[in-house]
Motif scaffolding. Structure first.
Motif, PDB file in Angstrom:
ATOM      1  N   ASN A  51       0.816  -1.216   0.000  1.00  0.00           N
ATOM      2  CA  ASN A  51       0.000   0.000   0.000  1.00  0.00           C
ATOM      3  C   ASN A  51       0.850   1.266   0.000  1.00  0.00           C
ATOM      4  O   ASN A  51       0.594   2.207  -0.751  1.00  0.00           O
ATOM      5  CB  ASN A  51      -0.950  -0.001   1.200  1.00  0.00           C
ATOM      6  N   THR A  76       1.843  -2.794  10.461  1.00  0.00           N
ATOM      7  CA  THR A  76       1.337  -2.042   9.315  1.00  0.00           C
ATOM      8  C   THR A  76       0.300  -2.832   8.524  1.00  0.00           C
ATOM      9  O   THR A  76      -0.635  -2.260   7.972  1.00  0.00           O
ATOM     10  CB  THR A  76       2.492  -1.651   8.387  1.00  0.00           C
ATOM     11  N   VAL A 132      -4.166  -2.202   7.760  1.00  0.00           N
ATOM     12  CA  VAL A 132      -4.798  -2.172   6.440  1.00  0.00           C
ATOM     13  C   VAL A 132      -6.222  -2.731   6.494  1.00  0.00           C
ATOM     14  O   VAL A 132      -7.091  -2.322   5.730  1.00  0.00           O
ATOM     15  CB  VAL A 132      -3.955  -2.971   5.418  1.00  0.00           C
ATOM     16  N   TYR A 137       1.076   4.842   6.815  1.00  0.00           N
ATOM     17  CA  TYR A 137       0.746   3.411   6.806  1.00  0.00           C
ATOM     18  C   TYR A 137       1.313   2.694   8.037  1.00  0.00           C
ATOM     19  O   TYR A 137       1.310   1.469   8.092  1.00  0.00           O
ATOM     20  CB  TYR A 137       1.230   2.763   5.508  1.00  0.00           C
TER      21      TYR A 137
END
Length: 251
Positions: free
Chosen positions: A36, A190, A194, A246
């Motif tokens: 991402n 991380t 998401v 992120y």
């Protein structure tokens, strides 16, 4: 004769233009956990440098290393651990002196959002309610190696073999937990962020080593200048701001 000369000039111009276009194309192989963040970084980079085109290739760090070793055309390599980059250096797959750390992460244990299991430490994984745990394959997946190290330190690695569901990259572990196919899984902090609508963090897993991400230009890059410029952008305040959004920490 005139027509032939014009055709030759036009052909050379086309070849030159094609060469320039190819020279500005950059292939970046990056760890799955960077998916991402690097997609956004690539977009920002292309907006800043309209002459550049970034091709992204994501996968387990070990799998990406194998691709490079077999001759896959890659300009920049970003791995999720130092060990994989060490292997790349030993195999002379990266340019000496180009390697730099650009982000840190944390290892967490996640469960489905609707889970009622009480998991607060690694020992809790031995309870009967935990039947399957997603763990990346330590042979090729850095998150799997980190997980193994943590479980070995807790004296639980052998015990967990009966419950372990081996995955090919960290995003596969995330998907298994999100779909409720396993009771728990080891991923990076991380990755957990998401899918906050489908998974929740049970606890951060203690590690004796720091999870740091290195990036390097490959030895066989056909576009070294562009590779260096991309690496500089990743480490710049703009690139670091994207990584921070992120959940990545600065090295």
């Amino acid at each position: 004769m005139s027509f032939s000369l014009q055709s030759l000039v036009a052909g050379l111009a086309l070849l030159t233009a094609t060469g320039i276009a190819q020279a500005d194309e950059l292939t970046v192989s990056a760890a799955s956990s960077l998916t991402n963040a690097f997609k956004e970084i690539a977009q920002d980079y292309e907006a800043l440098h309209p002459d550049a085109k970034v091709q992204l290739n994501f996968g387990a760090s070990g799998a990406l290393l194998q691709q490079m070793a077999k001759g896959a055309p890659v300009d920049v390599f970003a791995s999720a651990d130092q060990e994989t980059m060490d292997q790349a250096a030993r195999q002379k797959l990266i340019e000496a002196g180009s390697r730099q750390d650009f982000a840190n992460n944390a290892l967490v244990l996640i469960v489905p959002n609707d889970s009622t299991l009480k998991l607060a430490q690694l020992d809790d994984l031995t309870q009967p309610g935990v039947e399957k745990v997603a763990i990346g394959n330590p042979a090729s997946v850095p998150v799997g190696r980190y997980s193994q190290q943590a479980l070995e330190a807790a004296g639980l690695w052998s015990t967990m073999q009966a419950k372990a569901i081996s995955t090919q990259n960290v995003r596969q572990s995330l998907d298994y937990v999100a779909r409720g196919e396993v009771e728990a899984g080891f991923v990076y902090a991380t990755d957990a962020s998401v899918m906050q609508d489908k998974v929740k963090v049970a606890f951060e897993v203690p590690l004796e080593v720091k999870i740091s991400y290195p990036i390097a230009q490959t030895a066989d890059s056909t576009n070294a200048a562009e590779g260096q410029r991309f690496i500089a952008f990743v480490r710049s305040p703009a690139g670091q701001a994207v990584l921070a959004r992120y959940g990545f920490k600065q090295p």
